[in-house]
Design a protein around this motif. Structure first.
Motif, PDB file in Angstrom:
ATOM      1  N   ALA A 437      63.894  72.729 -23.526  1.00 43.60           N
ATOM      2  CA  ALA A 437      62.720  72.730 -22.659  1.00 43.60           C
ATOM      3  C   ALA A 437      62.442  71.331 -22.126  1.00 43.60           C
ATOM      4  CB  ALA A 437      61.509  73.257 -23.409  1.00 43.60           C
ATOM      5  N   ALA A 438      62.632  70.314 -22.981  1.00 45.46           N
ATOM      6  CA  ALA A 438      62.353  68.933 -22.577  1.00 45.46           C
ATOM      7  C   ALA A 438      63.359  68.410 -21.563  1.00 45.46           C
ATOM      8  CB  ALA A 438      62.339  68.029 -23.803  1.00 45.46           C
ATOM      9  N   LEU A 439      64.523  69.038 -21.446  1.00 47.19           N
ATOM     10  CA  LEU A 439      65.528  68.579 -20.485  1.00 47.19           C
ATOM     11  C   LEU A 439      65.063  68.758 -19.040  1.00 47.19           C
ATOM     12  CD1 LEU A 439      68.916  69.807 -22.046  1.00 47.19           C
ATOM     13  CD2 LEU A 439      67.994  67.471 -21.951  1.00 47.19           C
ATOM     14  N   GLY A 440      63.996  69.532 -18.838  1.00 43.47           N
ATOM     15  CA  GLY A 440      63.435  69.660 -17.491  1.00 43.47           C
ATOM     16  C   GLY A 440      62.789  68.381 -17.004  1.00 43.47           C
ATOM     17  N   ALA A 441      62.642  67.395 -17.895  1.00 46.02           N
ATOM     18  CA  ALA A 441      62.134  66.057 -17.556  1.00 46.02           C
ATOM     19  C   ALA A 441      60.728  66.092 -16.973  1.00 46.02           C
ATOM     20  CB  ALA A 441      63.094  65.345 -16.605  1.00 46.02           C
ATOM     21  N   GLY A 442      59.924  67.020 -17.462  1.00 43.55           N
ATOM     22  CA  GLY A 442      58.533  67.123 -17.014  1.00 43.55           C
ATOM     23  C   GLY A 442      58.332  68.326 -16.133  1.00 43.55           C
ATOM     24  N   GLY A 494      49.213  70.641 -12.922  1.00 39.76           N
ATOM     25  CA  GLY A 494      50.035  69.457 -12.695  1.00 39.76           C
ATOM     26  C   GLY A 494      50.951  69.297 -13.886  1.00 39.76           C
ATOM     27  N   GLY A 495      51.711  68.257 -13.905  1.00 39.48           N
ATOM     28  CA  GLY A 495      52.615  68.034 -15.019  1.00 39.48           C
ATOM     29  C   GLY A 495      53.243  66.671 -14.931  1.00 39.48           C
ATOM     30  N   PRO A 496      53.811  66.171 -16.046  1.00 35.48           N
ATOM     31  CA  PRO A 496      54.384  64.829 -16.081  1.00 35.48           C
ATOM     32  C   PRO A 496      55.776  64.786 -15.461  1.00 35.48           C
ATOM     33  CG  PRO A 496      54.671  65.900 -18.205  1.00 35.48           C
ATOM     34  CD  PRO A 496      53.893  66.859 -17.342  1.00 35.48           C
ATOM     35  N   GLY A 497      56.290  63.584 -15.326  1.00 35.15           N
ATOM     36  CA  GLY A 497      57.683  63.397 -14.946  1.00 35.15           C
ATOM     37  C   GLY A 497      58.056  64.018 -13.629  1.00 35.15           C
ATOM     38  N   ARG A 498      59.104  64.830 -13.659  1.00 36.11           N
ATOM     39  CA  ARG A 498      59.620  65.463 -12.448  1.00 36.11           C
ATOM     40  C   ARG A 498      58.545  66.252 -11.707  1.00 36.11           C
ATOM     41  NH1 ARG A 498      65.112  68.237 -11.241  1.00 36.11           N
ATOM     42  NH2 ARG A 498      64.569  69.582  -9.481  1.00 36.11           N
ATOM     43  N   ALA A 499      57.575  66.811 -12.439  1.00 39.35           N
ATOM     44  CA  ALA A 499      56.518  67.615 -11.817  1.00 39.35           C
ATOM     45  C   ALA A 499      55.539  66.779 -11.012  1.00 39.35           C
ATOM     46  CB  ALA A 499      55.772  68.414 -12.885  1.00 39.35           C
ATOM     47  N   GLY A 500      55.628  65.463 -11.079  1.00 38.35           N
ATOM     48  CA  GLY A 500      54.832  64.614 -10.202  1.00 38.35           C
ATOM     49  C   GLY A 500      53.824  63.730 -10.894  1.00 38.35           C
ATOM     50  N   GLY A 501      53.423  64.101 -12.103  1.00 33.97           N
ATOM     51  CA  GLY A 501      52.479  63.260 -12.831  1.00 33.97           C
ATOM     52  C   GLY A 501      51.037  63.406 -12.403  1.00 33.97           C
TER      53      GLY A 501
END
Length: 706
Positions: A437-442, A494-501
């Motif tokens: 799941a964490a490999l999605g990088a956010g 929203g979401g961290p990392g790849r999702a935009g932060g």
């Protein structure tokens, strides 16, 4: 498909208080097309628009007109607007069908967007003061004598909120940004995506037709706004939804990097759904999981930033999941023009989008994915007239399931096919599921489907920091859950990392996002003046009229009442203990009470003191005070021993008229002192008070009918 932009009507913009289109569209202007048939609908161009003037108009007219209202007044306008739009949904549905949206898709986009207005209309009145200033956190006393204090407060930013939206939610995507900005008192400049911006234009046209919004509250740019960020500065905010690559370009703009423009983004997201090892075939969790995944890849034809891209399941259940998903898709999906009866999944938003999704899937197949359901060929679909066949000019795509032998394949966790596509991968331990799941990088959201509390605790603890939201799905909430892919206005989106932060929605948090938090220091009187809330140490007004005899029209912050002392005897404490059944030893056993390090001996019940305090400050005759609806922030500080006395001081702390009623709320600061002037207890008393003396009867009637 041969239509040229110059021969088409142009999707209008709404700029500086008027509808506007360029005199003509450039030959190469983008063309909005019916996603189901390929029919050219309109050219999209804002060529020649003076975007510097658009920003200036928002900062000046928009800010000025929104400043004329309070949070509660703007919240009521949101509610009124939602009610108006609710009555015009069918018009929007007809237009929305051209984007490929089905009836279910419209519930998510159009009804969901209107629902956001309702939610903020309600929360704004419940959770914000009837003013334009919000206090954040407790008062900080900065001097020994209390003459110098500080606290934090929110005030609206003095610029504009630029809202750049994606093609997949032309209504909800706009309204979920507009609602909190409007409630905060910040004007919006809306920039929708080209393929579906004509639906956004139709919604903005209805919003303006309602006559509810003050001038300057919203502007619409239909077409390119390439130099818009050139005209922004630290006063302004940009909220972007779209691709990570575009977000990267915008975030690199000098006015963002050096000029202080606030920038938030919600971008690509490889969301996951994790099936717990306890949730095998035949369990309610397995069935709920299959329904959720199938729904998420078919609603909006999978064109959702929250769609499930990675279906992570126990390796031993992978074949079962693929079989169950394939069966459900075959049973439930009727692909075609949404205007045809029985269609459950429409087209992608455009032929360009179709080409992008097919290319992404092909890249995944080349990387080792196996196509276990669906096809990349043009599918047979139900046409608008009910016939079945190919529609080469329509952006239709079959749902696609990919199965992978190697769950660590890079393309699974890096490549997003923004359509009806998901990858099924297996795990052999909870730790491996967390790692995958964490490999999605956010990501924006993940679902955990299990009925084992320990498994849920492990998974949530392991993946939460990689996601903006986690849905725990089991037999208890499978029916009531709003679903994996449905952000709700109450919770952050929203979401961290790849999702935009970034973070959007989240109830009043998103209103604060459009405001500046400032530390204010000064005397209690000055902070009272700034905030409209009485602060300890500020002046009190003890006049001859009891404050409970004053209506909201007469009552002022700082109006106060002080009682005389009342003695509490041992018999009083004993009687209260016996009548209530609260015979805790501190009130009944002198030896045990004296042995307690907090008590000098038998002490009065705190609730006895509260009851008697009410008797000391209440003015009993009928009058403007209609009801007591609670206490807040209660603290017992110094025990009151039998034989001690206490008095109460009551001060009007905050006055909040209800915009749509004949009464409002008054919060009273209550403080109890003993005979030595030590503080015994502090709390807030909450009352409902008529706005005028003449309105007492009307206010009482209104309360009885609620």
């Amino acid at each position: 498909m041969t239509s040229t932009a110059t021969a088409l009507t142009i999707v209008p913009s709404y700029l500086e208080g008027a509808w506007w289109t360029p005199d003509s569209a450039p030959e190469n202007a983008p063309i909005a097309r019916d996603a189901n048939t390929g029919e050219a609908l309109a050219a999209v161009s804002a060529e020649g628009a003076d975007l510097a003037a658009v920003v200036r108009y928002g900062r000046e007219a928009g800010q000025r007109n929104l400043a004329d209202s309070t949070f509660h007044q703007r919240a009521l306008k949101l509610k009124e607007l939602a009610q108006f739009l609710n009555g015009r949904r069918e018009e929007l549905y007809r237009i929305s069908a051209q984007t490929g949206a089905t009836k279910i898709d419209n519930l998510v986009d159009i009804d969901g967007g209107i629902g956001v207005l309702f939610t903020f209309g309600s929360k704004g009145r419940r959770e914000l003061p009837n003013s334009n200033v919000v206090i954040d956190g407790p008062l900080e006393v900065l001097s020994r004598d209390g003459s110098f204090v500080g606290e934090h407060l929110y005030t609206r930013i003095p610029g504009v909120a630029v809202q750049i939206n994606a093609f997949n939610f032309p209504v909800w995507g706009m309204l979920e940004k507009f609602a909190p900005a409007f409630l905060a008192g910040v004007p919006s400049i809306v920039k929708p995506a080209t393929p579906t911006g004509y639906l956004t234009e139709a919604m903005v046209r209805l919003m303006l037709e309602s006559g509810i919004l003050p001038e300057g509250a919203i502007q619409l740019i239909s077409g390119s706004a390439r130099d818009l960020l050139d005209h922004l500065d630290y006063r302004d905010l940009v909220a972007f939804t779209g691709s990570a690559s575009t977000a990267k370009v915008l975030k690199g703009h000098p006015n963002v990097v050096f000029g202080g423009v606030r920038f938030t983004s919600e971008t690509d997201s490889l969301n996951a759904a994790i099936l717990g090892p306890d949730a095998g075939p035949g369990t309610p969790e397995f069935d709920a999981f299959v329904r959720s995944v199938a729904t998420e890849i078919t609603v909006k034809a999978g064109q959702k930033c929250t769609s499930i891209r990675r279906t992570i399941v126990p390796e031993v259940l992978k074949a079962d999941v693929v079989a169950a998903l394939s069966a459900r898709l075959a049973e439930k999906v009727v692909l075609g023009d949404p205007r045809a009866e029985g269609v459950t999944m429409g087209a992608l938003a455009s032929l360009d989008q179709l080409a992008d999704v097919r290319a992404a899937v092909q890249a995944m197949l080349d990387a080792g994915g196996e196509l276990v359901y669906g096809t990349l060929d043009s599918p047979q679909v139900t046409r608008r007239d009910g016939s079945i066949g190919l529609v080469e000019s329509g952006a239709f795509m079959s749902p696609v399931l990919l199965s992978w032998d190697d769950p660590d394949t890079r393309e699974i966790h890096e490549l997003e096919a923004f359509g009806p596509v998901t990858s099924v991968i297996g795990y052999r331990s909870i730790d491996e599921a967390i790692r995958l799941a964490a490999l999605g990088a956010g990501s924006l959201v993940a679902s955990v489907c299990s009925n084992d509390p320990l498994i849920v605790q492990q998974l949530v603890a392991g993946i939460a920091a990689h996601h903006g939201r986690v849905l725990v799905l089991n037999r208890e909430d499978a029916r009531s859950s709003t679903g994996h892919g449905s952000p709700v206005p109450h919770l952050v989106h929203g979401g961290p990392g790849r999702a935009g932060g970034g973070e959007e929605l989240g109830g009043i948090r998103s209103v604060h996002h459009h405001m500046q938090r400032t530390a204010i220091q000064g005397s209690p009187n000055m902070l009272t003046a700034v905030t409209g809330v009485w602060h300890p140490g500020a002046d009190r007004n003890f006049d001859a009229v009891h404050p409970f005899r004053k209506s909201l029209a007469e009552l002022r912050i700082g109006d106060a009442f002080g009682s005389g002392l009342r003695e509490v005897t041992l018999q009083d404490v004993t009687d209260f203990a016996n009548s209530t059944g609260d015979t805790f030893y501190a009130h009944t056993d002198a030896e045990a009470a004296a042995a307690n390090p907090f008590f000098p001996g038998i002490v009065a019940h705190g609730y006895l003191l509260l009851s008697w305090a009410a008797g000391l400050f209440v003015e009993p005759a009928p009058g403007p005070v209609l009801a007591n609806y609670g206490l807040a922030n209660l603290r017992f500080i110094t025990p009151l021993a039998a034989g001690d006395s206490f008095r109460v001081t009551l001060t009007a702390k905050q006055i909040t008229p209800r915009e749509d009623q004949d009464y409002g709320e008054v919060c009273w600061d209550a403080i109890l002192h003993n005979q030595n002037d030590e503080i015994v207890a502090t709390y807030d008393v909450l009352t409902l008070v008529a706005k005028t003396q003449d309105g007492v009867d009307a206010s009482q009637s209104a309360l009885l009918t609620q």
